[in-house]
Design a protein around this motif. Structure first.
Motif, mmCIF file in Angstrom:
data_model
loop_
_atom_site.group_PDB
_atom_site.id
_atom_site.type_symbol
_atom_site.label_atom_id
_atom_site.label_comp_id
_atom_site.label_asym_id
_atom_site.label_seq_id
_atom_site.Cartn_x
_atom_site.Cartn_y
_atom_site.Cartn_z
ATOM 1 N N SER A 245 -41.831 -23.419 49.617
ATOM 2 C CA SER A 245 -40.407 -24.091 50.104
ATOM 3 C C SER A 245 -40.849 -25.599 50.026
ATOM 4 O O SER A 245 -39.987 -26.004 49.783
ATOM 5 C CB SER A 245 -40.054 -23.870 51.709
ATOM 6 N N SER A 246 -41.971 -26.561 49.811
ATOM 7 C CA SER A 246 -41.667 -28.166 50.030
ATOM 8 C C SER A 246 -41.413 -28.517 49.082
ATOM 9 O O SER A 246 -41.167 -29.849 48.096
ATOM 10 C CB SER A 246 -42.496 -28.593 51.031
ATOM 11 N N SER A 247 -41.535 -27.518 48.361
ATOM 12 C CA SER A 247 -41.568 -28.376 46.553
ATOM 13 C C SER A 247 -40.347 -27.584 45.210
ATOM 14 O O SER A 247 -40.950 -27.493 44.530
ATOM 15 C CB SER A 247 -43.236 -27.673 45.620
ATOM 16 N N HIS B 75 -36.450 -27.382 44.968
ATOM 17 C CA HIS B 75 -35.922 -28.198 45.566
ATOM 18 C C HIS B 75 -33.698 -27.946 44.377
ATOM 19 O O HIS B 75 -34.747 -27.000 43.955
ATOM 20 C CB HIS B 75 -35.862 -29.638 44.694
ATOM 21 N N ARG C 167 -32.907 -23.425 41.186
ATOM 22 C CA ARG C 167 -33.580 -24.424 41.475
ATOM 23 C C ARG C 167 -34.695 -25.246 40.436
ATOM 24 O O ARG C 167 -34.778 -24.342 39.645
ATOM 25 C CB ARG C 167 -34.958 -23.253 42.633
ATOM 26 N N TYR C 168 -35.208 -26.037 41.611
ATOM 27 C CA TYR C 168 -36.038 -26.607 40.416
ATOM 28 C C TYR C 168 -37.315 -26.644 41.159
ATOM 29 O O TYR C 168 -37.293 -26.967 42.792
ATOM 30 C CB TYR C 168 -35.363 -28.570 40.642
ATOM 31 N N ARG D 76 -45.476 -32.493 44.968
ATOM 32 C CA ARG D 76 -45.499 -34.262 44.905
ATOM 33 C C ARG D 76 -46.787 -34.401 43.997
ATOM 34 O O ARG D 76 -47.077 -35.758 44.027
ATOM 35 C CB ARG D 76 -46.153 -34.161 46.652
ATOM 36 N N TRP E 103 -39.577 -35.793 44.270
ATOM 37 C CA TRP E 103 -38.212 -35.670 44.077
ATOM 38 C C TRP E 103 -37.807 -36.732 44.058
ATOM 39 O O TRP E 103 -37.407 -36.832 45.336
ATOM 40 C CB TRP E 103 -38.403 -34.200 44.670
ATOM 41 N N SER F 181 -32.017 -35.476 44.829
ATOM 42 C CA SER F 181 -30.780 -34.943 45.846
ATOM 43 C C SER F 181 -29.513 -35.906 45.861
ATOM 44 O O SER F 181 -30.187 -37.436 45.780
ATOM 45 C CB SER F 181 -31.325 -34.476 47.055
#
Lengths: 209, 192
Positions: free
Chosen positions: B163-165, B167, B179-180, B184, B189, B192
């Protein structure tokens, strides 16, 4: 490459039999050439020719951008509307010292001639290096004086064509020579295509309805 | 509910812009208009410590599309499969929708007097094919499918990324469906 090496080692054109066959038996290429890549200071550089570098302080390298590879494909309107004119890529700090801003037209001048490109600032380049695509012919008439615009933005106007030559294939210095860049107050070469709709003549035509 | 959409893997996108050209060829998009465009985000930093990614921007086929909400004639509609389409016969060219869209992906066609945008190649999707941009992607960065179905390839890719990757473009209540994926290790990112 193999056929160029054969030409260099024998002076004969190998195409008589087949492109990669030598007309005479040859020892392995490493007998005549260094088999590994090596560094050689360019014939024109801040170290080789400090006097030239004083007057032309930046190093120009040229290359290809992916969507114009090889055939150049400059007649595809959808590519040209994205990249309509040749860009001079330059580090923002360097651009500031010569008074260039994003979108300006600049002269790029070497000891051999000068051409024009449109400035694009990018941190992706070393401050002492500028980049341009290798050659460019804008849409200008084939008559005098423009002659299809071959002198307007063509990096080959700037390249160095005297020794040293590449020992393997004989090429001269196409990349890595000295230039200076400065603002072109007259802007783009007169009459070149720049706007998306300029490229309309190259859109595919429906044949036979 | 079905929501056709794309998961776009920015770790894989190399910025070749093939998708831009494929879209224009497939849909006969006018010069100067881009139903699908690719932005260069960066390079950010100071030479030689840089990072950059490419961001394809196209209609996000939102769950709550504001372009549909503001359309006075019902020309903009969201279909049962989640695709937002414009009925050119009903469009009067008022362009409220182009102002309502947070992403600037709707274009006015001056010749026809109507608004146009990405159709997710509905004509191809209906015959079981992927959209033209997906087919043309040489990096296989675009995965098309029903993202409301946890077993679709797009959903699986999103789950695997963590989920942290994962966006999305900025959400002002329209809930973009695309979704993209950007890890890291590629870049931070910034979209947004």
């Amino acid at each position: 490459m193999e056929s160029l090496l054969i030409l260099g080692r024998t002076g004969m054109v190998p195409g008589m039999v087949a492109l990669t066959l030598s007309p005479i038996p040859l020892p392995p290429a490493p007998k005549d050439y260094d088999p590994l890549p090596y560094y050689m200071e360019p014939g024109e550089s801040p170290y080789s020719t400090p006097d030239i570098a004083k007057q032309y302080p930046l190093i120009l390298t040229s290359g290809r951008i992916p969507y114009y590879h090889h055939g150049t494909l400059r007649n595809i309107p959808w590519l040209r509307e994205m990249y309509p004119v040749p860009l001079l890529e330059i580090n923002p700090d360097t651009a500031k010292t010569v008074g260039l801003n994003e979108g300006d037209w600049a002269w790029i001048e070497s000891p051999r001639g000068k051409i024009r490109g449109k400035v694009h600032l990018t941190e992706g380049l070393h401050p002492k290096v500028v980049f341009m695509e290798r050659f460019w012919y804008p849409e200008l008439p084939g008559t005098d004086p423009s002659l299809y615009g071959w002198r307007e933005s063509n990096v080959n106007i700037l390249t160095k064509n005297d020794p040293p030559y590449n020992p393997e294939v004989g090429t001269y210095t196409l990349r890595g020579f000295q230039v200076k860049v400065y603002k072109a107050p007259e802007g783009a070469p007169a009459g070149i295509w720049q706007k998306p709709e300029d490229f309309k003549p190259w859109l595919p035509q429906v044949q036979g309805g | 509910m079905v929501q056709k959409a794309m998961a776009i893997d920015l770790d894989r996108c190399i910025g070749c812009f093939s998708c831009i050209v494929a879209c224009k060829q497939e849909n006969n998009v006018r010069l100067g208009s881009y139903w699908n465009k690719v932005l260069s985000v960066g390079p950010v930093g100071k030479f030689p410590d840089l990072e950059q990614y490419y961001l394809p921007v196209l209609c996000q086929h939102c769950e709550n599309p504001q372009c549909v909400a503001v359309c006075p004639t019902g020309a903009s509609q969201k279909r049962a499969d989640g695709i937002v389409l414009i009925d050119k016969d009903k469009c009067i060219g008022c362009r409220y929708c182009t102002m309502a869209c947070p992403y600037g992906v709707r274009y006015f066609n001056e010749e026809q007097g109507v608004v146009e945008k990405c159709t997710m190649c509905a004509h191809l999707v209906e015959s079981g094919q992927d959209p033209a941009c997906v087919k043309a992607c040489c990096a296989k960065a675009r995965i098309f499918g029903d993202i409301s179905d946890p077993n679709s390839k797009a959903s699986q890719l999103i789950r695997a990324a963590g989920s942290s990757s994962v966006h999305a473009l900025v959400d002002v209540g329209n809930h973009p469906a695309f979704r993209y994926i950007l890890h890291r290790k590629t870049a931070i990112w910034r979209s947004s």
